[in-house]
Design an enzyme around this catalytic site. Sequence first.
Site, short mmCIF file in Angstrom:
data_model
loop_
_atom_site.label_atom_id
_atom_site.label_comp_id
_atom_site.label_asym_id
_atom_site.label_seq_id
_atom_site.Cartn_x
_atom_site.Cartn_y
_atom_site.Cartn_z
N TYR A 106 0.81 -1.22 0.00
CA TYR A 106 0.00 0.00 0.00
C TYR A 106 0.84 1.27 0.00
O TYR A 106 0.33 2.36 -0.19
CB TYR A 106 -0.93 0.00 1.21
CG TYR A 106 -2.01 -1.05 1.15
CD1 TYR A 106 -3.20 -0.81 0.45
CD2 TYR A 106 -1.85 -2.28 1.77
CE1 TYR A 106 -4.20 -1.77 0.40
CE2 TYR A 106 -2.84 -3.26 1.71
CZ TYR A 106 -4.01 -2.99 1.02
OH TYR A 106 -4.99 -3.96 0.96
N HIS A 164 -6.44 -2.06 9.17
CA HIS A 164 -6.21 -2.28 7.74
C HIS A 164 -5.92 -0.95 7.02
O HIS A 164 -6.64 0.03 7.20
CB HIS A 164 -7.41 -2.96 7.09
CG HIS A 164 -7.08 -3.65 5.81
ND1 HIS A 164 -6.96 -2.96 4.63
CD2 HIS A 164 -6.79 -4.94 5.53
CE1 HIS A 164 -6.64 -3.79 3.66
NE2 HIS A 164 -6.53 -5.01 4.18
N PRO A 165 -4.86 -0.93 6.19
CA PRO A 165 -4.42 0.33 5.58
C PRO A 165 -4.99 0.64 4.21
O PRO A 165 -4.53 1.58 3.55
CB PRO A 165 -2.90 0.09 5.46
CG PRO A 165 -2.81 -1.37 5.13
CD PRO A 165 -3.90 -2.03 5.94
N CYS A 166 -5.99 -0.11 3.75
CA CYS A 166 -6.41 0.01 2.35
C CYS A 166 -6.88 1.41 1.96
O CYS A 166 -6.82 1.78 0.79
CB CYS A 166 -7.49 -1.02 2.02
SG CYS A 166 -9.03 -0.82 2.90
N LYS A 167 -7.36 2.21 2.93
CA LYS A 167 -7.82 3.55 2.58
C LYS A 167 -7.08 4.65 3.33
O LYS A 167 -7.58 5.75 3.50
CB LYS A 167 -9.33 3.67 2.83
CG LYS A 167 -10.15 2.86 1.82
CD LYS A 167 -11.61 3.27 1.83
CE LYS A 167 -12.37 2.54 0.73
NZ LYS A 167 -13.79 2.95 0.69
#
Length: 216
Positions: A106, A164-167
């Site tokens: 990411y 969670h780092p997705c955004k």
Amino acid sequence: MEEDEFFGEKTFQHFCAEFIKHSQQISDGWEWRTSKDCSEGYMCKTQFQMKPGTLVSHPGTSAHVQTCLPVEEALELPPDDFEVTETTAGSEVVKYEYHVLYSCSYQVPVLYFRASFLDGRPLALKDIWEGIHECYKSQLLQEPWDTITQQEHPVLGQPFFVLHPCKTNEFMTPVLENSRKINRSVNYITSWLSIVGPVVGLNLPLSYARTASQDE
């Protein structure tokens, strides 16, 4: 900082070094660790807190209240002013380990953490959720960027909880754009951690923000 919201591992390490420099000045406990088996490193801190929901009583009050005091402060209170009921204070002390790593996938920092009682018993995911303040829970259930999951620590190979780092880029972009508009430099780690940290009980002293302004 590059013009876009992505940054490489070297930039990540630079921001961490600046962050740790101030942490050492105020004795906030952050440090940098490296693994013997790989070149990767991470920023970490250990702190102790009273388990969320610990019942305490204060003289002159008839109701029990939940304590959110750091354990160091809670245990310093005089016995006449602070009494843990139903269970002993030691059984309700929780050790939190916070690790900040760089995600190559990411290209953003990621917050890993784990929690356990002093006798080594780990807190389960349901315990972590119970400890999250109500003002964050509704957003956690609706927004996937800060959903708490359990994964293997990429360096230690041990189970950790992770936000969670997705955004991450989505909520950090306005921060970076605003800083560019007013021509002010920011420490990405400081800004990011001040947003995600409070979700899991990690709060930054205001001096981190003041230091960034002074450095500018």
